[in-house]
Scaffold this motif. Sequence first.
Motif, PDB file in Angstrom:
ATOM      1  N   SER A 149      48.364  50.062  43.618  1.00  0.00           N
ATOM      2  CA  SER A 149      47.558  50.461  42.477  1.00  0.00           C
ATOM      3  C   SER A 149      46.087  50.475  42.862  1.00  0.00           C
ATOM      4  CB  SER A 149      47.766  49.481  41.321  1.00  0.00           C
ATOM      5  OG  SER A 149      46.994  49.875  40.210  1.00  0.00           O
ATOM      6  N   VAL A 150      45.328  51.216  42.094  1.00  0.00           N
ATOM      7  CA  VAL A 150      43.875  51.200  42.219  1.00  0.00           C
ATOM      8  C   VAL A 150      43.351  50.273  41.125  1.00  0.00           C
ATOM      9  CG1 VAL A 150      41.769  52.580  42.080  1.00  0.00           C
ATOM     10  CG2 VAL A 150      43.829  53.553  43.128  1.00  0.00           C
ATOM     11  N   LEU A 151      42.433  49.386  41.502  1.00  0.00           N
ATOM     12  CA  LEU A 151      41.836  48.448  40.547  1.00  0.00           C
ATOM     13  C   LEU A 151      40.332  48.674  40.478  1.00  0.00           C
ATOM     14  CD1 LEU A 151      44.080  45.900  42.016  1.00  0.00           C
ATOM     15  CD2 LEU A 151      43.733  45.772  39.580  1.00  0.00           C
ATOM     16  N   ARG A 152      39.782  48.544  39.296  1.00  0.00           N
ATOM     17  CA  ARG A 152      38.334  48.675  39.077  1.00  0.00           C
ATOM     18  C   ARG A 152      37.762  47.309  38.745  1.00  0.00           C
ATOM     19  NH1 ARG A 152      36.105  51.791  34.027  1.00  0.00           N
ATOM     20  NH2 ARG A 152      34.405  50.394  33.701  1.00  0.00           N
ATOM     21  N   ILE A 153      36.697  46.920  39.416  1.00  0.00           N
ATOM     22  CA  ILE A 153      36.041  45.631  39.198  1.00  0.00           C
ATOM     23  C   ILE A 153      35.237  45.717  37.907  1.00  0.00           C
ATOM     24  CG2 ILE A 153      34.430  43.927  40.126  1.00  0.00           C
ATOM     25  CD1 ILE A 153      35.132  45.109  42.945  1.00  0.00           C
ATOM     26  N   MET A 154      35.640  44.911  36.915  1.00  0.00           N
ATOM     27  CA  MET A 154      35.042  44.974  35.583  1.00  0.00           C
ATOM     28  C   MET A 154      34.141  43.784  35.247  1.00  0.00           C
ATOM     29  SD  MET A 154      36.273  47.735  34.288  1.00  0.00           S
ATOM     30  CE  MET A 154      35.905  47.495  32.568  1.00  0.00           C
ATOM     31  N   ARG A 155      34.444  42.628  35.847  1.00  0.00           N
ATOM     32  CA  ARG A 155      33.733  41.398  35.468  1.00  0.00           C
ATOM     33  C   ARG A 155      33.506  40.575  36.714  1.00  0.00           C
ATOM     34  NH1 ARG A 155      35.969  36.754  35.107  1.00  0.00           N
ATOM     35  NH2 ARG A 155      38.095  37.520  34.923  1.00  0.00           N
ATOM     36  N   LYS A 156      32.358  39.884  36.754  1.00  0.00           N
ATOM     37  CA  LYS A 156      32.017  39.037  37.894  1.00  0.00           C
ATOM     38  C   LYS A 156      31.309  37.793  37.373  1.00  0.00           C
ATOM     39  CE  LYS A 156      28.694  40.656  40.419  1.00  0.00           C
ATOM     40  NZ  LYS A 156      27.894  41.364  41.435  1.00  0.00           N
ATOM     41  N   GLU A 157      31.741  36.638  37.884  1.00  0.00           N
ATOM     42  CA  GLU A 157      31.137  35.365  37.495  1.00  0.00           C
ATOM     43  C   GLU A 157      30.883  34.546  38.756  1.00  0.00           C
ATOM     44  OE1 GLU A 157      32.389  31.327  35.050  1.00  0.00           O
ATOM     45  OE2 GLU A 157      33.785  32.998  35.168  1.00  0.00           O
ATOM     46  N   LEU A 158      29.680  34.039  38.919  1.00  0.00           N
ATOM     47  CA  LEU A 158      29.326  33.222  40.079  1.00  0.00           C
ATOM     48  C   LEU A 158      29.959  31.843  39.951  1.00  0.00           C
ATOM     49  CD1 LEU A 158      27.685  32.879  42.683  1.00  0.00           C
ATOM     50  CD2 LEU A 158      25.751  32.169  41.266  1.00  0.00           C
ATOM     51  N   LEU A 159      30.629  31.395  41.014  1.00  0.00           N
ATOM     52  CA  LEU A 159      31.213  30.059  41.099  1.00  0.00           C
ATOM     53  C   LEU A 159      30.521  29.298  42.224  1.00  0.00           C
ATOM     54  CD1 LEU A 159      35.013  31.058  41.039  1.00  0.00           C
ATOM     55  CD2 LEU A 159      33.623  30.290  39.105  1.00  0.00           C
ATOM     56  N   SER A 160      30.800  28.014  42.353  1.00  0.00           N
ATOM     57  CA  SER A 160      30.187  27.240  43.430  1.00  0.00           C
ATOM     58  C   SER A 160      30.685  27.684  44.811  1.00  0.00           C
ATOM     59  CB  SER A 160      30.452  25.745  43.234  1.00  0.00           C
ATOM     60  OG  SER A 160      31.848  25.496  43.238  1.00  0.00           O
ATOM     61  N   LYS A 161      31.920  28.215  44.900  1.00  0.00           N
ATOM     62  CA  LYS A 161      32.494  28.618  46.188  1.00  0.00           C
ATOM     63  C   LYS A 161      32.698  30.116  46.308  1.00  0.00           C
ATOM     64  CE  LYS A 161      35.204  24.419  46.513  1.00  0.00           C
ATOM     65  NZ  LYS A 161      36.547  23.890  46.684  1.00  0.00           N
ATOM     66  N   GLY A 162      32.040  30.907  45.509  1.00  0.00           N
ATOM     67  CA  GLY A 162      32.216  32.357  45.581  1.00  0.00           C
ATOM     68  C   GLY A 162      32.069  33.001  44.220  1.00  0.00           C
ATOM     69  N   TYR A 163      32.960  33.948  43.932  1.00  0.00           N
ATOM     70  CA  TYR A 163      32.883  34.719  42.699  1.00  0.00           C
ATOM     71  C   TYR A 163      34.261  34.841  42.073  1.00  0.00           C
ATOM     72  CZ  TYR A 163      28.340  36.080  44.475  1.00  0.00           C
ATOM     73  OH  TYR A 163      27.064  36.046  44.942  1.00  0.00           O
ATOM     74  N   ASN A 164      34.291  34.817  40.750  1.00  0.00           N
ATOM     75  CA  ASN A 164      35.504  35.040  39.975  1.00  0.00           C
ATOM     76  C   ASN A 164      35.403  36.456  39.403  1.00  0.00           C
ATOM     77  OD1 ASN A 164      37.810  34.814  38.439  1.00  0.00           O
ATOM     78  ND2 ASN A 164      36.904  33.436  36.935  1.00  0.00           N
ATOM     79  N   TYR A 165      36.408  37.287  39.679  1.00  0.00           N
ATOM     80  CA  TYR A 165      36.380  38.680  39.265  1.00  0.00           C
ATOM     81  C   TYR A 165      37.511  39.001  38.300  1.00  0.00           C
ATOM     82  CZ  TYR A 165      33.229  39.473  43.189  1.00  0.00           C
ATOM     83  OH  TYR A 165      32.166  39.432  44.046  1.00  0.00           O
ATOM     84  N   GLY A 166      37.273  39.969  37.450  1.00  0.00           N
ATOM     85  CA  GLY A 166      38.303  40.552  36.608  1.00  0.00           C
ATOM     86  C   GLY A 166      38.366  42.036  36.898  1.00  0.00           C
ATOM     87  N   CYS A 167      39.565  42.539  37.146  1.00  0.00           N
ATOM     88  CA  CYS A 167      39.748  43.950  37.483  1.00  0.00           C
ATOM     89  C   CYS A 167      40.778  44.571  36.566  1.00  0.00           C
ATOM     90  CB  CYS A 167      40.261  44.097  38.908  1.00  0.00           C
ATOM     91  SG  CYS A 167      39.122  43.490  40.126  1.00  0.00           S
ATOM     92  N   GLU A 168      40.636  45.861  36.321  1.00  0.00           N
ATOM     93  CA  GLU A 168      41.627  46.567  35.521  1.00  0.00           C
ATOM     94  C   GLU A 168      42.375  47.560  36.389  1.00  0.00           C
ATOM     95  OE1 GLU A 168      39.991  48.883  32.331  1.00  0.00           O
ATOM     96  OE2 GLU A 168      38.970  50.258  33.680  1.00  0.00           O
ATOM     97  N   PHE A 169      43.689  47.701  36.103  1.00  0.00           N
ATOM     98  CA  PHE A 169      44.480  48.735  36.758  1.00  0.00           C
ATOM     99  C   PHE A 169      44.008  50.082  36.235  1.00  0.00           C
ATOM    100  CE2 PHE A 169      47.781  45.287  36.824  1.00  0.00           C
ATOM    101  CZ  PHE A 169      47.898  45.195  38.208  1.00  0.00           C
ATOM    102  N   THR A 170      43.943  51.062  37.112  1.00  0.00           N
ATOM    103  CA  THR A 170      43.630  52.415  36.663  1.00  0.00           C
ATOM    104  C   THR A 170      44.885  53.255  36.842  1.00  0.00           C
ATOM    105  OG1 THR A 170      42.768  53.069  38.821  1.00  0.00           O
ATOM    106  CG2 THR A 170      41.189  52.215  37.244  1.00  0.00           C
ATOM    107  N   GLY A 171      45.371  53.816  35.743  1.00  0.00           N
ATOM    108  CA  GLY A 171      46.529  54.693  35.786  1.00  0.00           C
ATOM    109  C   GLY A 171      47.828  54.002  36.157  1.00  0.00           C
TER     110      GLY A 171
END
Length: 116
Positions: A74-96
Amino acid sequence: MRERRRAHRIPYQAILTIDEVYNQQDVIKESRKISIEVVDISKGGIGFIAKEELPLNYYFNAKIDLGNGREFYSVLRIMRKELLSKGYNYGCEFTGLADILSLYIDEFEEEVLSEG
């Protein structure tokens, strides 16, 4: 606060590798692979943690394996990003996401709920 999600998040542990991150005009991060730790999945998309910062509204290709022969690309689109102490927390949506693939996620959710 009212819940706006259209689909339930299901715990899902996996390590995926992103070869490239792209949008309509640009490809970035194409020279090296980026490891991500997937933490949940829904019919809408996935949540993951990565050490590298990735841009919002960019896309990547992923192979999702839910076990029992249920794997899909699947193709995913990065929709949300949150800075954490050890990196980043992301939310992605499936496209199609095709209907059959959506059924795979429904089956996976039933399995997880029956185990828990």
